[in-house]
Design a protein around this motif. Structure first.
Motif, PDB file in Angstrom:
ATOM      1  N   PHE A 110       0.867  33.219 -10.036  1.00 22.70           N
ATOM      2  CA  PHE A 110       0.562  33.022 -11.457  1.00 22.70           C
ATOM      3  C   PHE A 110       1.583  32.078 -12.085  1.00 22.70           C
ATOM      4  N   PHE A 111       2.873  32.324 -11.845  1.00 19.39           N
ATOM      5  CA  PHE A 111       3.924  31.490 -12.426  1.00 19.39           C
ATOM      6  C   PHE A 111       3.763  30.033 -11.988  1.00 19.39           C
ATOM      7  N   ASP A 112       3.483  29.820 -10.701  1.00 21.22           N
ATOM      8  CA  ASP A 112       3.285  28.459 -10.191  1.00 21.22           C
ATOM      9  C   ASP A 112       2.092  27.787 -10.872  1.00 21.22           C
ATOM     10  N   ALA A 113       1.010  28.532 -11.018  1.00 19.70           N
ATOM     11  CA  ALA A 113      -0.191  27.975 -11.653  1.00 19.70           C
ATOM     12  C   ALA A 113       0.102  27.557 -13.090  1.00 19.70           C
ATOM     13  N   VAL A 114       0.794  28.405 -13.831  1.00 17.57           N
ATOM     14  CA  VAL A 114       1.137  28.068 -15.217  1.00 17.57           C
ATOM     15  C   VAL A 114       1.996  26.811 -15.244  1.00 17.57           C
ATOM     16  N   GLU A 115       3.032  26.782 -14.429  1.00 21.01           N
ATOM     17  CA  GLU A 115       3.969  25.656 -14.443  1.00 21.01           C
ATOM     18  C   GLU A 115       3.329  24.347 -14.004  1.00 21.01           C
ATOM     19  N   ASN A 116       2.213  24.402 -13.301  1.00 14.16           N
ATOM     20  CA  ASN A 116       1.515  23.194 -12.873  1.00 14.16           C
ATOM     21  C   ASN A 116       0.420  22.755 -13.838  1.00 14.16           C
ATOM     22  N   LEU A 117       0.194  23.530 -14.891  1.00 13.06           N
ATOM     23  CA  LEU A 117      -0.792  23.131 -15.893  1.00 13.06           C
ATOM     24  C   LEU A 117      -0.299  21.909 -16.663  1.00 13.06           C
ATOM     25  N   PRO A 118      -1.143  20.915 -16.867  1.00 16.35           N
ATOM     26  CA  PRO A 118      -0.743  19.782 -17.714  1.00 16.35           C
ATOM     27  C   PRO A 118      -0.387  20.241 -19.134  1.00 16.35           C
ATOM     28  N   GLU A 119      -1.094  21.265 -19.615  1.00 15.14           N
ATOM     29  CA  GLU A 119      -0.825  21.791 -20.958  1.00 15.14           C
ATOM     30  C   GLU A 119       0.591  22.362 -21.049  1.00 15.14           C
ATOM     31  N   GLU A 167      -2.670  28.201 -41.475  1.00  8.88           N
ATOM     32  CA  GLU A 167      -2.366  26.785 -41.261  1.00  8.88           C
ATOM     33  C   GLU A 167      -2.460  26.511 -39.764  1.00  8.88           C
ATOM     34  N   PRO A 168      -3.008  25.357 -39.387  1.00  6.45           N
ATOM     35  CA  PRO A 168      -3.105  25.057 -37.954  1.00  6.45           C
ATOM     36  C   PRO A 168      -1.718  24.846 -37.351  1.00  6.45           C
ATOM     37  N   LEU A 169      -1.424  25.625 -36.307  1.00  8.18           N
ATOM     38  CA  LEU A 169      -0.169  25.500 -35.575  1.00  8.18           C
ATOM     39  C   LEU A 169      -0.477  25.490 -34.087  1.00  8.18           C
ATOM     40  N   PHE A 170       0.325  24.757 -33.335  1.00  4.16           N
ATOM     41  CA  PHE A 170       0.212  24.815 -31.886  1.00  4.16           C
ATOM     42  C   PHE A 170       0.990  26.036 -31.417  1.00  4.16           C
ATOM     43  N   HIS A 171       0.341  26.851 -30.592  1.00  7.06           N
ATOM     44  CA  HIS A 171       0.933  28.088 -30.069  1.00  7.06           C
ATOM     45  C   HIS A 171       1.198  27.942 -28.580  1.00  7.06           C
ATOM     46  N   PHE A 172       2.406  28.285 -28.181  1.00  2.00           N
ATOM     47  CA  PHE A 172       2.821  28.395 -26.779  1.00  2.00           C
ATOM     48  C   PHE A 172       3.168  29.867 -26.640  1.00  2.00           C
ATOM     49  N   THR A 232       3.194  19.411 -20.902  1.00  2.00           N
ATOM     50  CA  THR A 232       3.244  18.672 -22.163  1.00  2.00           C
ATOM     51  C   THR A 232       3.927  19.499 -23.239  1.00  2.00           C
ATOM     52  N   ALA A 233       3.578  20.764 -23.328  1.00  4.56           N
ATOM     53  CA  ALA A 233       4.136  21.622 -24.377  1.00  4.56           C
ATOM     54  C   ALA A 233       5.645  21.800 -24.228  1.00  4.56           C
ATOM     55  N   VAL A 234       6.139  22.042 -23.027  1.00  2.00           N
ATOM     56  CA  VAL A 234       7.581  22.286 -22.876  1.00  2.00           C
ATOM     57  C   VAL A 234       8.399  21.035 -23.178  1.00  2.00           C
ATOM     58  N   ALA A 235       7.771  19.866 -23.146  1.00  2.58           N
ATOM     59  CA  ALA A 235       8.481  18.625 -23.469  1.00  2.58           C
ATOM     60  C   ALA A 235       8.616  18.416 -24.981  1.00  2.58           C
ATOM     61  N   HIS A 236       7.842  19.161 -25.769  1.00  2.00           N
ATOM     62  CA  HIS A 236       7.917  19.017 -27.230  1.00  2.00           C
ATOM     63  C   HIS A 236       9.265  19.551 -27.719  1.00  2.00           C
ATOM     64  N   PRO A 237       9.930  18.835 -28.644  1.00  2.00           N
ATOM     65  CA  PRO A 237      11.309  19.201 -28.990  1.00  2.00           C
ATOM     66  C   PRO A 237      11.512  20.260 -30.080  1.00  2.00           C
ATOM     67  N   THR A 238      10.560  20.475 -30.958  1.00  2.00           N
ATOM     68  CA  THR A 238      10.824  21.301 -32.137  1.00  2.00           C
ATOM     69  C   THR A 238       9.882  22.499 -32.211  1.00  2.00           C
ATOM     70  N   TRP A 239      10.464  23.712 -32.239  1.00  2.00           N
ATOM     71  CA  TRP A 239       9.676  24.936 -32.207  1.00  2.00           C
ATOM     72  C   TRP A 239      10.228  25.988 -33.167  1.00  2.00           C
ATOM     73  N   GLN A 240       9.374  26.917 -33.521  1.00  2.00           N
ATOM     74  CA  GLN A 240       9.746  28.178 -34.158  1.00  2.00           C
ATOM     75  C   GLN A 240       9.387  29.254 -33.140  1.00  2.00           C
ATOM     76  N   CYS A 241      10.064  30.413 -33.200  1.00  2.00           N
ATOM     77  CA  CYS A 241       9.766  31.466 -32.234  1.00  2.00           C
ATOM     78  C   CYS A 241       9.769  32.824 -32.906  1.00  2.00           C
ATOM     79  N   GLU A 242       8.830  33.650 -32.470  1.00  2.00           N
ATOM     80  CA  GLU A 242       8.824  35.052 -32.877  1.00  2.00           C
ATOM     81  C   GLU A 242       8.505  35.908 -31.656  1.00  2.00           C
ATOM     82  N   VAL A 243       9.110  37.071 -31.628  1.00  2.00           N
ATOM     83  CA  VAL A 243       8.835  38.059 -30.588  1.00  2.00           C
ATOM     84  C   VAL A 243       8.333  39.281 -31.321  1.00  2.00           C
TER      85      VAL A 243
END
Length: 166
Positions: free
Chosen positions: A138-147, A83-88, A150-161
């Motif tokens: 690297f951390f700065d570059a990631v945190e400055n990505l528009p992607e 199923e299509p899911l957005f992955h962070f 936008t993703a961290v502002a999304h409210p509802t997630w599932q997580c697996e490690v």
């Protein structure tokens, strides 16, 4: 050293002190990340991508016994489960050698997923830390990505490690 102390060292653009006897085995990486998430108050039933990211940055400073160690940030819509899911996806990759020879790679993922919204559908990117001069860069570059923003502002997630050989 606490998660916060590790993060402070990384933010100050210096690596925390490393002692050989403190290096964890690659097989200890997944439980270590889970412990660090738990200690930071990460809620697997209502995960926060920003808290996962903060802990992942601290975890990246934990030394691991391996031949090579890489970091990857990746996001986009994928159908790995059918199923299509957005992955962070926050990934740490370990190259394992046996008797000085390459044996295999392992990847540890802290993967947050959600149903793709209109705002998330078009987002797709990946960045390897190998492409940067330092982890803070690297951390700065990631945190400055528009992607990322936008993703961290999304409210509802599932997580697996999970950690797997690749």
């Amino acid at each position: 050293m606490s998660v916060i102390a590790w993060h402070i060292c990384l933010c100050n653009k210096r690596l925390p002190p490393r002692q050989k006897e403190l290096k964890m085995k690659a097989t200890e990486a997944e439980p270590t990340l889970r412990r660090m998430l738990s200690e930071a108050g990460f809620d697997f039933s209502n995960p926060s991508p920003m808290l996962a990211w903060q802990v992942f940055k601290a975890f990246a400073g934990q030394p691991v016994k391996c031949a090579d160690d890489g970091l990857l940030f990746e996001c986009g819509v994928y159908e790995f489960t059918g199923e299509p899911l957005f992955h962070f996806d926050l990934c740490r990759q370990f190259e394992i050698e046996v008797n000085g020879e390459y044996d295999h790679m392992e990847q540890l993922h802290c993967r947050l997923t959600c149903k793709p919204t209109e705002a998330l559908k078009s987002l797709e990117t990946n960045l390897w830390a190998y492409d940067f001069q330092s982890m803070p860069a690297f951390f700065d570059a990631v945190e400055n990505l528009p992607e990322f923003k936008t993703a961290v502002a999304h409210p509802t997630w599932q997580c697996e490690v999970e950690q797997n050989e690749v």
